[in-house]
Design a protein around this motif. Structure first.
Motif: not given
Length: 546
Positions: A17-32
């Motif tokens: 469905p269009e409203e469903w989001y699958i995410l990938g996160i890079d929780l970085g030291t300097t930038n995320s």
């Protein structure tokens, strides 16, 4: 709903469905960075958190601004926090990722915060940008990246940060950053059978060096085996910033006579920003003028790229040795530079010209060095690919997308074991060796209870440790957790055997344990005591028999 329930729903509907989001996160030291799976283009897209101004990564900076009398304080995260660091130097937190897995607390607004609590605020900010993009967005699954070299405590702290950020039910797993980078690269540039690829992931806080071997490759499947991992957890762009800052202090001392200790916290914060800017600008130009506007008298100092590289020559040399060490300590036998087919540069710090020059010097072939089109985004994009795979979107037969099964044979980065007390000395007893594939990372050991006190026959104390480097002595090992087993059946000396099992989860690499009373032969049968445990660095786990 949990991510597994959403996955079943997708399988039943045959669509996302269009409203469903699958995410990938890079929780970085300097930038995320946060990315989402775009079901129209069938690939991940990074979310622009700059509101159209072109800078996608979010600075991993958290700031607390005290409120005026009678009002609550305000939390500011990202670019605004970074830019106003010199106004609020004492309540601005940078590079919190370097403290993940420690018990070090940060005092802000009269309260103490653990590193994972600060990291959670960065995650919440990233998620808010996803929801700003689509107010109806419903996050159904998420994969968060961690350095390959993260120890168990740091990984568990990352999981805790996700839970605090409201992702407890949506967190699919953690993914090692080199694994995410290789995944992102493979979907853009196809890898070949039997290739050996080095991922050189050089970020703000860490350097991850990982060697992959393409074991299998056809139209339906690719299998990547980790054959070496190296680098260092505290070896990144931030270290270069610190060297430049020290040089700036020398300039100030020479020009104005003002010592480092005399510089205010506000001006120290400005120097941090100037050092980072100098490093970044010298990646694109050969000379840069650093303004010291807060000094009396104010002055400008020109620095060349050659000068900066001379300042950091020890850092460069250490980086070179870490690459050679990763080649030398391959699990399948030492490699030489000629054995590597490609070197993939990932992470924002990898764009500094000396990095490429150093690697060309090692591998003697410029064509082996591949620079990513978007090195600061690849980890997040790869994490999103993996999240989509785990949700069934890349392999589901009824869906119109790339049908490719990607399999990783990832190995345990550090030795996992127990502390053994010999009375006069202590030693490390290895249970799971570094280089063991996650699929095989399970080991049991049987302990026979002995001692001089009756309580010794009903109790066992375990201290689970992680040996980061194979040469580390016992006192340098990292604590995973302590476990106390008590209330076991009373039996004579040496007539109780306990089986202790340690394992490493295939998804995310977290350490788990199990203990079982085996009794002693036919004379003393097992009591039925059998319990699992999840070791924690914060609290001792107590397992009680009946």
């Amino acid at each position: 709903m949990t991510w597994e329930e959403y996955k079943r729903n997708i399988e039943e509907q045959g669509e996302l469905p269009e409203e469903w989001y699958i995410l990938g996160i890079d929780l970085g030291t300097t930038n995320s960075v946060i990315s989402y799976w775009d079901n129209q283009s069938k690939k991940p897209e990074a979310i622009d958190i700059s509101n159209g101004f072109g800078k996608i990564p979010l600075p991993s900076v958290v700031q607390y601004r005290p409120g005026t009398e009678g009002e609550q304080g305000e939390w500011v995260i990202g670019e605004e926090a970074y830019r106003s660091m010199k106004i609020y130097p004492e309540t601005t937190i940078r590079s919190i990722k370097r403290k993940m897995g420690t018990n070090e607390t940060i005092e802000l607004g009269g309260k103490s915060y653990l590193p994972e609590e600060i990291a959670a605020k960065i995650l919440q900010e990233l998620i808010s940008h996803c929801k700003n993009m689509n107010p109806k967005a419903e996050i159904i699954g998420c994969v968060v990246s961690v350095p390959y070299d993260f120890d168990d405590s740091a990984k568990k702290a990352t999981v805790r940060a996700c839970e605090l950020a409201g992702l407890k039910e949506q967190l699919i797993c953690l993914i090692e950053e080199p694994k995410a980078a290789a995944l992102a690269y493979n979907f853009r540039h196809q890898l070949d059978q039997d290739e050996k690829i080095m991922v050189f992931d050089f970020g703000g806080g860490t350097l991850d060096i990982t060697l992959f071997h393409v074991l299998e490759k056809d139209d339906q499947k690719i299998k990547l085996q980790v054959i070496s991992e190296g680098g260092e957890a505290y070896h990144g762009g931030d270290n270069i910033d610190e060297i430049i800052i020290e040089k700036c202090y020398e300039y100030i001392q020479n020009k104005t006579g003002q010592s480092k200790e005399e510089i205010t916290k506000e001006n120290q914060a400005e120097l941090i920003m100037r050092a980072k800017e100098t490093k970044e600008r010298l990646s694109g130009v050969k000379a840069f003028r650093i303004p010291f506007t807060f000094c009396v008298p104010p002055f400008v100092e020109q620095v060349t790229r050659e000068q900066m590289e001379d300042w950091i020559h020890l850092f460069i040399e250490k980086t070179r040795k870490l690459v050679l060490k990763a080649l030398r300590e391959t699990y399948t036998g030492a490699l030489v530079a000629a054995d590597v087919d490609r070197v993939l540069l990932e992470g924002g710090s990898s764009q500094m010209p000396w990095v490429r020059d150093m690697l060309i010097g090692i591998f003697n072939e410029e064509n082996k060095i591949y620079t990513s089109e978007r090195p600061a985004l690849d980890i997040s994009l790869g994490a999103t690919y993996y999240a989509a795979m785990k949700m069934g979107l890349l392999t589901h037969p009824d869906m119109d997308t790339e049908k490719l099964d990607v399999e990783f044979e990832v190995t345990v980065p550090h030795d996992i074991g127990l502390e053994v007390d010999h009375g006069s000395r202590k030693s490390f007893f290895t249970m799971i060796r570094r280089g063991t594939p996650y699929t095989l990372a399970k080991k049991s050991h049987i302990f026979t209870l002995t001692g001089t006190d009756p309580e010794d026959m009903t109790t066992l104390e375990l201290k689970i440790l992680e040996r980061i480097d194979k040469e580390d002595r016992i006192e340098h090992c990292k604590l995973i957790g302590e476990v106390c087993i008590k209330g076991l059946p009373e039996r004579p000396l040496g007539k109780t055997k306990l089986q202790v099992t340690l394992s490493v989860e295939e998804e995310g690499g977290l350490v788990k344990g199990k203990v079982e009373d085996l009794g002693f032969g036919d004379l003393y049968p097992p009591s039925g005591f059998k319990q699992s445990f999840d070791p924690s660095r914060f609290t001792k786990t107590v397992l009680e028999g009946e």
